[in-house]
Design a protein around this motif. Structure first.
Motif, mmCIF file in Angstrom:
data_model
loop_
_atom_site.group_PDB
_atom_site.id
_atom_site.type_symbol
_atom_site.label_atom_id
_atom_site.label_comp_id
_atom_site.label_asym_id
_atom_site.label_seq_id
_atom_site.Cartn_x
_atom_site.Cartn_y
_atom_site.Cartn_z
ATOM 1 N N GLN A 1 0.705 -1.179 0.088
ATOM 2 C CA GLN A 1 0.151 0.082 0.140
ATOM 3 C C GLN A 1 0.782 1.133 0.106
ATOM 4 N N PHE A 2 1.886 1.251 0.779
ATOM 5 C CA PHE A 2 2.839 2.610 0.756
ATOM 6 C C PHE A 2 3.445 2.528 -0.534
ATOM 7 N N VAL A 3 3.985 1.686 -1.103
ATOM 8 C CA VAL A 3 4.553 1.994 -2.541
ATOM 9 C C VAL A 3 3.420 2.350 -3.548
ATOM 10 N N ASP A 4 2.230 1.772 -3.408
ATOM 11 C CA ASP A 4 1.227 2.144 -4.390
ATOM 12 C C ASP A 4 0.897 3.576 -4.360
ATOM 13 N N ALA A 5 0.956 3.891 -2.931
ATOM 14 C CA ALA A 5 0.361 5.338 -2.701
ATOM 15 C C ALA A 5 1.483 6.525 -3.040
ATOM 16 N N ALA A 6 2.753 6.089 -3.106
ATOM 17 C CA ALA A 6 4.014 6.872 -3.193
ATOM 18 C C ALA A 6 4.098 7.269 -4.589
ATOM 19 N N GLY A 7 4.939 8.332 -4.741
ATOM 20 C CA GLY A 7 5.190 8.636 -6.087
ATOM 21 C C GLY A 7 6.128 7.815 -6.778
ATOM 22 N N PRO A 8 6.795 8.185 -8.134
ATOM 23 C CA PRO A 8 7.609 7.326 -8.950
ATOM 24 C C PRO A 8 9.021 7.045 -8.348
ATOM 25 N N ASN A 9 9.544 7.988 -7.343
ATOM 26 C CA ASN A 9 10.927 7.827 -6.769
ATOM 27 C C ASN A 9 10.710 6.607 -5.757
ATOM 28 N N ILE A 10 9.558 5.855 -5.428
ATOM 29 C CA ILE A 10 9.614 4.918 -4.457
ATOM 30 C C ILE A 10 9.401 3.546 -5.378
ATOM 31 N N ALA A 11 10.025 2.499 -5.093
ATOM 32 C CA ALA A 11 9.638 1.168 -5.516
ATOM 33 C C ALA A 11 9.894 0.224 -4.689
ATOM 34 N N ALA A 12 9.932 -0.948 -4.950
ATOM 35 C CA ALA A 12 9.967 -2.253 -3.830
ATOM 36 C C ALA A 12 10.477 -3.425 -4.761
ATOM 37 N N THR A 13 11.320 -4.289 -4.065
ATOM 38 C CA THR A 13 11.662 -5.532 -4.715
ATOM 39 C C THR A 13 11.055 -6.578 -3.774
ATOM 40 N N ILE A 14 10.771 -7.794 -4.502
ATOM 41 C CA ILE A 14 9.848 -8.724 -3.994
ATOM 42 C C ILE A 14 10.760 -10.140 -4.220
ATOM 43 N N THR A 15 10.822 -10.837 -3.242
ATOM 44 C CA THR A 15 11.692 -12.091 -3.497
ATOM 45 C C THR A 15 10.956 -13.205 -3.957
ATOM 46 N N PRO A 16 11.378 -14.221 -4.472
ATOM 47 C CA PRO A 16 10.480 -15.534 -4.711
ATOM 48 C C PRO A 16 9.817 -16.161 -3.531
ATOM 49 N N GLN A 17 10.822 -16.145 -2.529
ATOM 50 C CA GLN A 17 10.168 -16.900 -1.311
ATOM 51 C C GLN A 17 8.911 -16.272 -0.641
ATOM 52 N N HIS A 18 8.831 -14.982 -0.545
ATOM 53 C CA HIS A 18 7.834 -14.265 -0.128
ATOM 54 C C HIS A 18 6.598 -14.436 -0.935
ATOM 55 N N LEU A 19 6.744 -14.615 -2.223
ATOM 56 C CA LEU A 19 5.500 -15.049 -2.999
ATOM 57 C C LEU A 19 5.321 -16.368 -2.781
ATOM 58 N N HIS A 20 5.967 -17.205 -2.414
ATOM 59 C CA HIS A 20 5.609 -18.596 -2.319
ATOM 60 C C HIS A 20 5.396 -19.111 -0.883
ATOM 61 N N LEU A 21 5.948 -18.611 0.182
ATOM 62 C CA LEU A 21 5.637 -19.029 1.607
ATOM 63 C C LEU A 21 5.074 -17.920 2.593
ATOM 64 N N ASN A 22 4.118 -18.418 3.315
ATOM 65 C CA ASN A 22 3.758 -17.811 4.472
ATOM 66 C C ASN A 22 4.378 -18.376 5.590
ATOM 67 N N ARG A 23 4.030 -17.844 6.907
ATOM 68 C CA ARG A 23 4.656 -18.163 7.995
ATOM 69 C C ARG A 23 4.184 -19.587 8.334
ATOM 70 N N ASN A 24 3.059 -19.987 8.264
ATOM 71 C CA ASN A 24 2.865 -21.504 8.210
ATOM 72 C C ASN A 24 3.728 -22.263 7.686
ATOM 73 N N ALA A 25 4.173 -21.945 6.289
ATOM 74 C CA ALA A 25 5.192 -22.880 5.724
ATOM 75 C C ALA A 25 6.656 -22.930 6.465
ATOM 76 N N MET A 26 6.757 -22.016 7.194
ATOM 77 C CA MET A 26 7.935 -22.107 8.133
ATOM 78 C C MET A 26 7.890 -22.814 9.467
ATOM 79 N N LEU A 27 6.496 -22.694 10.029
ATOM 80 C CA LEU A 27 6.296 -23.425 11.568
ATOM 81 C C LEU A 27 5.430 -24.424 11.427
ATOM 82 N N VAL A 28 4.653 -24.904 10.601
ATOM 83 C CA VAL A 28 3.485 -26.001 10.988
ATOM 84 C C VAL A 28 4.140 -27.144 10.426
#
Ligand code: DOR
Ligand code: ZN
Length: 346
Positions: A182-209
């Motif tokens: 939400q922060f990046v979406d609401a910000a200007g073009p000078n703000i971006a974000a990187t996203i890792t593959p693991q954060h697209l595949h895993l939630n915290r259950n995948a780590m702990l259940v």
């Protein structure tokens, strides 16, 4: 669609380490990616242009000659970073960006910044010259729950900083929350974000259940499912403000399978295939090239790569463990089968 061809991608966030491990892991990144933003959290950290230039040469010595790979170096900011030295290193083409590690936030961040006020002059110069700031966006206050550290950083550190310095060019690295999206979406073009593959595949259950899985542990730690879904929408939605940064962070197997395991996931060997799987699952193959190969160069103001990469549908079993010049490292997706492979590069 059973095949997809995109411009050669770049990795806008990677840890290559040093010494033998550097030699062992760098070819995985250099094989696929044209350029990579190299994280400076070595021991000692890369804090000067001379150190960055020496590290760049060590990286190049580990790159196969035909790969055409270019490392883009970053400066590890400390409370003592000299603004003029940083600007000189950027002007000389040695430093592409600077990295802000809040002190104590993650691996080898002990020399990081203890309070944003301590680097105000540095940031003012970066704003003036347009030098990107790569941010590890987590507070380190022991009172803040580890699952809240990114959202609190955005509220308490990043938002006020950008109110003060609205022209600062910031990459919020390895975004893990819907608040970051939400922060990046609401910000200007000078703000971006990187996203890792693991954060697209895993939630915290995948780590702990069902047992604690140290190879799913990285920082920022994976969050609830709603956050993973927000990240998938951001990455695959074609906005251009979210782009590929693997945060591939190799640690020896025994350092992760330990009573106090290190944070970091070694995803370099199949990172592009892993991302593509997500775009395929989200029916968003048409946005894959923008995420992997176009949006990053646009933000960093460099041309897109000339080469092309073709991936085809094919079942590939990921090894349980890899040898990195004598160090055993467990890769992301170890033991799993993923449905895409790189078929050619030109
Ligand atoms: O999981 C992580 N590992 N997160 C970081 O921020 C640093 C990295 C590393 O260097 O191991
Ligand atoms: Zn990292």
């Amino acid at each position: 669609m059973n095949s997809i061809t995109i411009r050669r991608p770049d990795d806008w966030h990677v840890h290559l380490r040093d010494g033998d491990v550097l030699t062992g892991v760098t070819p995985y990144t250099a094989r696929v990616f044209g350029r990579a933003i190299i994280m400076p959290n070595l021991v000692p950290p890369v804090t000067t242009a001379a150190m960055a230039e020496a590290y760049r040469r060590r990286i190049m010595a580990a790159v196969p000659a035909s790969s055409g790979f270019t490392p883009l170096m970053t400066c590890y900011l400390t409370d003592a970073t000299n603004p003029a030295d940083l600007a000189d290193g950027h002007a000389a083409g040695i430093f592409t960006a600077a990295k802000l590690y809040p002190a104590g936030a993650t691996t080898n961040s002990a020399s990081g910044v203890t309070a944003i006020a301590n680097i105000r002059r540095v940031l003012a110069v970066m704003e003036r010259i347009g030098m990107p700031l790569c941010v590890h966006g987590e507070v380190t206050d022991p009172d803040i729950d580890i699952f809240d550290r990114e959202a609190v950083f955005i509220d308490r550190v990043l938002a006020p900083l950008l109110r003060d310095m609205p022209g600062l060019r910031v990459v919020l690295e390895h975004a893990t929350t819907s608040q970051a999206v939400q922060f990046v979406d609401a910000a200007g073009p000078n703000i971006a974000a990187t996203i890792t593959p693991q954060h697209l595949h895993l939630n915290r259950n995948a780590m702990l259940v069902g047992g604690i899985r140290p190879h799913a542990y990285c920082l920022p730690v994976a969050k609830r499912e709603e956050h993973r879904l927000a990240l998938r929408r951001a990455a695959t939605g074609g906005s251009g403000r979210f782009f590929l940064g693997t945060d591939s962070a190799p640690h020896a197997r025994h350092m992760k399978e330990s009573g106090c395991g290190c944070a970091g996931i070694f995803n370099a060997p199949h990172a592009l295939e892993s991302y593509l799987t997500v775009f395929d699952q989200e029916n968003a193959l048409e946005h894959f090239e923008r995420f992997a190969s176009l949006a990053g160069p646009e933000f960093y103001r460099v041309p897109v790569n000339e080469g092309l990469v073709t991936l085809v549908r094919s079942d590939v079993r990921i090894p349980d463990v890899l040898d990195a010049a004598g160090t055993a490292i467990v890769p992301f997706h170890a033991g799993e089968t993923i449905g895409w492979k790189i078929s050619s590069m030109s």
